[in-house]
Each structure stands twice: as structure tokens, then as C-alpha cells.
Design an enzyme around this catalytic site. Structure first.
Site, PDB file in Angstrom:
ATOM      1  N   HIS A 273      23.363  27.157 -34.582  1.00 17.04           N
ATOM      2  CA  HIS A 273      24.635  27.076 -35.322  1.00 17.04           C
ATOM      3  C   HIS A 273      24.416  26.775 -36.802  1.00 17.04           C
ATOM      4  CE1 HIS A 273      26.952  27.392 -31.699  1.00 17.04           C
ATOM      5  NE2 HIS A 273      26.468  26.268 -31.183  1.00 17.04           N
ATOM      6  N   ASP A 309      22.095  31.129 -25.293  1.00 20.60           N
ATOM      7  CA  ASP A 309      22.878  29.885 -25.288  1.00 20.60           C
ATOM      8  C   ASP A 309      24.337  30.268 -25.022  1.00 20.60           C
ATOM      9  OD1 ASP A 309      22.695  26.833 -26.686  1.00 20.60           O
ATOM     10  OD2 ASP A 309      24.658  27.778 -26.836  1.00 20.60           O
ATOM     11  N   HIS A 311      26.926  29.288 -26.336  1.00 22.06           N
ATOM     12  CA  HIS A 311      27.697  29.406 -27.575  1.00 22.06           C
ATOM     13  C   HIS A 311      27.130  30.522 -28.451  1.00 22.06           C
ATOM     14  CE1 HIS A 311      28.011  25.072 -26.358  1.00 22.06           C
ATOM     15  NE2 HIS A 311      29.296  25.312 -26.596  1.00 22.06           N
ATOM     16  N   ASP A 400      22.845  26.020 -21.636  1.00 21.39           N
ATOM     17  CA  ASP A 400      24.195  25.509 -21.388  1.00 21.39           C
ATOM     18  C   ASP A 400      25.113  26.542 -20.741  1.00 21.39           C
ATOM     19  OD1 ASP A 400      24.109  26.892 -23.763  1.00 21.39           O
ATOM     20  OD2 ASP A 400      24.909  25.276 -25.004  1.00 21.39           O
TER      21      ASP A 400
END
Ligand code: Q9C
Ligand code: ZN
Length: 532
Positions: A273, A309, A311, A400
Site C-alpha cells: 500500500h 494479498d 487488498h 489475508d
């Protein structure tokens, strides 16, 4: 926060408590909360950002929860009432043994050094002395070997505990993975360790602005700093972030130079991120992006980053947005932009020279599992990757999306991760760098990491079970990505047509069957399949 300055919280200040935030992705521990969590994963419903506030209010107004003593599950950090001995969310015993196995279990110093109170009595040099990686494995390189990157000092990055709920991105994540891998017998004799190294500030500026690097460095002068609401730093975070980045850079360089076959960077803080000028989403420096730059400077012409991931890796995508030498591919829960960080629609394909070099597969809801991930690999990712023909491949490997993760709400199993790794392993003849990103259920991440490492070591998970069929939601995302990407890449016409047929059949079924987007589009249970 692009001002390049982290906000500080001084001492063990009460202002921190007041400003407290629930860790928003974690649903409240009551039945109502779980139903809500379930509902918000349903197709077409609004995602976490909208529900969170409602959840939070309901939960806080629940007097029973507020006055009852609670404990936090070591495995999944869900909160539990004091009179329960097992976690209501994941079943872990209150006195979990997960951190008492394997490599880091018998060493008390990381624990001690990680405790803010006890650490006050330790000098910096004492901490450093004790936390420098012990020579359990002789660092060596060998063109056929799998290298692990790890340094105990990355465990020192932790949130100063003044919150009502533990932060999911916690040092125990690496303890659990290291312990799990060594308990599974995957280290001794099988892997080598690459010596860890701090990235230099000049290297960090390969992908980050000078002011970003300075802002992260400045956090080492403070006991607690924040970039936004949930990205914390303590005195050791900048060191940990430099170690994470440097270790990724060195592993990638060794792979491109042929000194090792592949590598697994067990690092934190995570990176994907982190934008060129902004720390966010628990990430300080973009480790995978730095590894990609390292691959390019070691002579690779084309680099691929595949990000599984849960996200979207908005930082990595932004850094290489206009760069055609780095292909960025991401599968993520998107929920029409309502799942964190909100970017990663299929229509985001890169800009300028980089147009066509970002590939996004955005899941419309939670609950996505192995079948959909593998369907995406077979139908979009592998065809594109074969055409791109990367010289180096980096997996931004968050765990995740794993079953049991408190933030992701997806269903990927260790076997799913193994199959994804295997497809890339075959294509790259083993040359892969795996970089840890997120993943917050300790049992899920250690089992998933072990499954991935096994593949890196050459153990194939075998054929993908033919019974694996995509769900309607998966098919929707994959066919959308296919249509958009077919402007830039050859996507087999037959598979496009086939997908469209499946989709329209599934759409009918979807409307007839309670609008559940997570039912398989076809399979052995369908009427038109002959029995036996
Ligand atoms: N404020 C990684 O998995 N959630 N980061 C914030 C809305 C942040 C996840 C919720 C999730 C960050 C590396
Ligand atoms: Zn994540």
C-alpha cells in the site's frame, strides 16, 4: 497523508486512548456482528467502510460488552468474554500454544525487547546485540537453493499498546510463520538464509520521494507515530522497514544473478500500500516495488509483480503505473470500491507507456476461494504472463485472503496458495521471489506460508482438481478482466466465448437461486451432468 510528516503521540498519552479506533476490519464478537459481516459480503451490498461505523456504534452501546472483562485471541485477535476458554471466532484456546513451537519459541529476548515496559531497561546496543540473527544456518548461496530472508529486528516494529484492540499487523505474525516453517521441518538442510541487510536511503528513493523516506526515518526519534489512523510506527519501525526492503532487494538480486533459485522474504512491515510519497495500510516502504527495481538494475528487462494479498496493492500499481517494464497483476476483494483501499477496478489498466501493464481482477464480494483464484490464473493471468514473458517474478504474497483471516473474509486454503505458486513456478522455472504482505490469522498464515515454501523447494501440489469450478462472483470478475485486457493481450476467443456462455447461464441461475453470488456456476451437481 502526503505531507510527509507522521503524527505523533507522546508518551503513553491518554490522547491516544481518546482518539482510539476499533480495528475496523474486525467484526464485533456478538452474533449480530457476525450476521452483519456475512451480509456485507453479499453481492451488491456496501462494503466495510459503510458498515464499520454502524457496527462500531452498535457495539459500543452494548453495555454488557463494555463492562465485561475480555481477552484477545492470540491467533485471530478477536475479543472474547472472560468466561470463555476458546475463541468464539476461530476456536483457538485462550492459552494458545502457537507461539511456543519452533524456531523463535525458546528465545525470550525478542519477547522482552518487544515489551515497551521491559525494554526501557535495555540499551539500544543490548537490543541490537540480542536481536541480530543467530547463525543457525550458515549463509550460503547455491544456484539450486531456496533462500529465506528474515531478521528478528523486524519484530521490534509494533504498536505501542494503548488501543482497545490489538493491531492485526503484529510481530507475532512473523513468529508464527517462522515457528510453523521450522516445526514443519522446512528449514534445516532445505533452505539457506540470506544475510539480512538494511536498504540504503538512496535505494528507498528508487521508488519513494525524498520527503517520504525522511518522514519514515524521523519516526525513529519517537515512541509512537502515525501515518493516518492505522499505520503505526515506533522507535524501531524505520529500522524494520529498511531491513524488510533491503532483504527483498538482496533476495531479488541473488535470484536474477542466478546465485539462488528462489526466495521467500519473511518481512514486516508490509509494503504494497506504500505509495511513492505516502505510508498507508500498515505499509511504510514498498518492498515488492523495490525488489522489482533491484531486478531491473541486476539486468532483468521485464519484471512481473503478482499480488494475491486480499487488498489491492495501490502503492505498487501507482509506482509502476506508467512503466511498461513492470507488469502488475492483482487479485483482490474490491466490492465496487467499498473494500480497502478502494482502488483496483478492472478498468485500471495503467497509463501512458504503462497502459496494458496493470491487470486487476476485482472480486465483487467476500467469500472467494481456491476455485475462483485458480480460475483467474488459468483464464487471464497465465495467458498474459506467458505473453509478457517476465525475466523476474515477484509474488506480493499476503495471506489475508486465507480462510479464517479476520480482515479478508475470503476462503483460500494452503492448497490454493500452493497451486498458484506452482503455476508461476512452472512458468518461471522456479525463479520466484515471494514477499510477505498482509495476513492476520496466525494459523492460516503459517500453514499458507509452509504450503508456498514447499512449492519453492520443488514439491509439486499436483494437478488442480478438475472439480474446482468458479462461482458466479468469480466468473463475473474474471470475464470482466478478460474483456478489458483483450485490448492489450491475446485472450483465447474460445475461452472468452465459453466464459460468456457460462456467465449468462449462471446469471439465470443466480436470479433463480436467492441471488447467492458464491454458488458454483456449474459442477458435478448440475442436472445436465450424467451420474456415474
Ligand atoms: N479505514 C495489508 O494487508 N483497513 N494492509 C482500514 C478502513 C486497513 C491492510 C479500514 C487494511 C490494511 C498489508
Ligand atoms: Zn492485505
Amino acid at each position: 497523508m502526503d505531507s510527509g510528516v507522521a503524527s505523533r503521540i507522546s508518551g503513553h498519552g491518554m490522547d491516544c486512548v481518546k482518539e482510539d479506533l476499533e480495528i475496523e476490519d474486525v467484526s464485533p464478537p456478538n452474533a449480530e456482528g457476525k450476521d452483519l459481516e456475512d451480509t456485507k459480503q453479499t453481492y451488491g451490498h456496501e462494503g466495510e467502510w459503510m458498515d464499520e461505523e454502524e457496527d462500531g456504534k452498535d457495539w459500543k452501546s452494548d453495555v454488557n460488552v463494555e463492562i465485561m472483562a475480555e481477552w484477545f485471541c492470540t491467533n485471530c485477535i478477536d475479543s472474547n468474554p472472560d468466561d470463555e476458554s476458546c475463541c468464539g471466532q476461530c476456536g483457538e484456546h485462550r492459552n494458545s500454544g502457537i507461539l511456543e513451537q519452533g524456531y523463535l519459541a525458546s528465545r525470550d529476548l525478542p519477547e522482552k525487547a518487544n515489551d515497551m515496559e521491559q525494554r526501557k531497561d535495555m540499551s539500544d546496543s543490548e537490543i541490537k546485540l540480542h536481536l541480530t540473527f543467530p547463525p543457525l544456518w550458515t549463509p550460503q548461496t547455491d544456484a539450486a537453493s531456496t533462500a529465506i530472508g528474515f531478521d528478528e529486528r523486524m519484530l521490534l516494529h509494533s504498536e505501542v499498546q494503548t488501543k482497545s484492540h490489538p493491531h492485526p499487523e503484529r510481530p507475532d505474525r512473523l513468529r508464527a510463520i517462522m515457528g510453523g516453517l521450522s516445526a514443519a521441518g522446512l528449514f534445516s538442510g532445505l533452505c539457506c538464509m540470506i544475510p539480512s541487510r538494511e536498504a540504503t536511503l538512496a535505494e528507498l528513493e528508487w521508488v519513494h520521494s525524498h520527503s517520504h523516506v525522511e518522514a519514515v526515518e524521523a519516526t525513529s526519534l519517537h515512541e509512537a507515530s502515525y501515518f493516518g489512523r492505522d499505520t503505526y510506527a515506533n522507535n524501531y519501525s524505520a529500522l524494520a522497514a529498511r531491513l524488510a526492503a533491503g532483504t527483498c532487494i538482496d533476495l531479488m538480486t541473488a535470484i536474477v544473478k542466478g546465485q539462488i533459485l528462489n526466495g521467500f522474504a519473511l518481512v514486516r512491515p508490509p509494503g504494497h500500500h506504500a505509495l511513492s510519497a505516502t505510508a498507508m495500510g500498515f505499509c511504510l516502504h514498498n518492498n515488492a516495488a523495490l525488489a522489482a527495481k533491484a531486478a531491473l538494475s541486476a539486468g532483468a528487462k521485464k519484471v512481473m509483480i503478482i499480488d494475491w494479498d486480499v487488498h489491492h496493492g495501490n502503492g505498487t500499481q501507482e509506482i509502476f503505473d506508467s512503466d511498461s517494464s513492470v507488469l502488475y497483476v492483482s487479485l483482490h476483494r474490491h466490492q465496487a470500491g467499498f473494500f480497502y483501499p478502494g482502488t483496483g477496478a478492472a478498468s485500471e489498466v495503467g497509463i501512458k507507456d504503462g497502459e496494458g501493464f496493470s491487470v486487476n481482477i476485482p472480486w465483487p464480494c467476500g467469500g472467494i476461494g481456491d476455485e475462483d483464484y485458480l480460475f483467474a490464473f488459468q483464464n487471464v493471468i497465465m495467458p498474459i504472463v506467458e505473453q509478457f514473458a517476465p525475466d523476474a517474478t515477484i509474488i506480493s504474497a499476503g495471506f489475508d485472503a486465507a480462510k479464517g483471516d479476520p480482515l479478508g473474509g475470503c476462503q483460500v486454503t494452503p492448497s490454493g496458495y500452493a497451486h498458484m505458486t506452482q503455476l508461476l513456478y512452472s512458468l518461471m522455472k522456479g525463479k520466484l521471489l515471494v514477499v510477505l504482505e498482509g495476513g492476520y490469522n496466525l494459523r492460516s498464515i503459517s500453514a499458507s506460508a509452509a504450503a508456498v515454501l514447499k512449492v519453492l523447494l520443488g514439491v509439486s501440489p499436483g494437478e488442480i482438481p478438475p472439480s474446482w469450478q468458479p462461482t458466479f462472483a468469480g466468473l463475473l470478475a474474471v470475464s470482466e478482466a478478460c474483456v478489458i485486457q483483450s485490448r492489450y493481450w491475446k485472450i483465447d476467443r474460445m475461452s472468452l466465448l465459453n466464459m460468456q456462455m457460462l456467465l449468462s447461464a449462471a446469471e439465470t441461475k443466480f436470479k433463480e437461486n436467492k441471488n447467492d453470488p458464491r454458488q458454483p456456476v456449474s459442477g458435478p451437481q448440475a442436472e445436465d451432468q450424467p451420474q456415474g
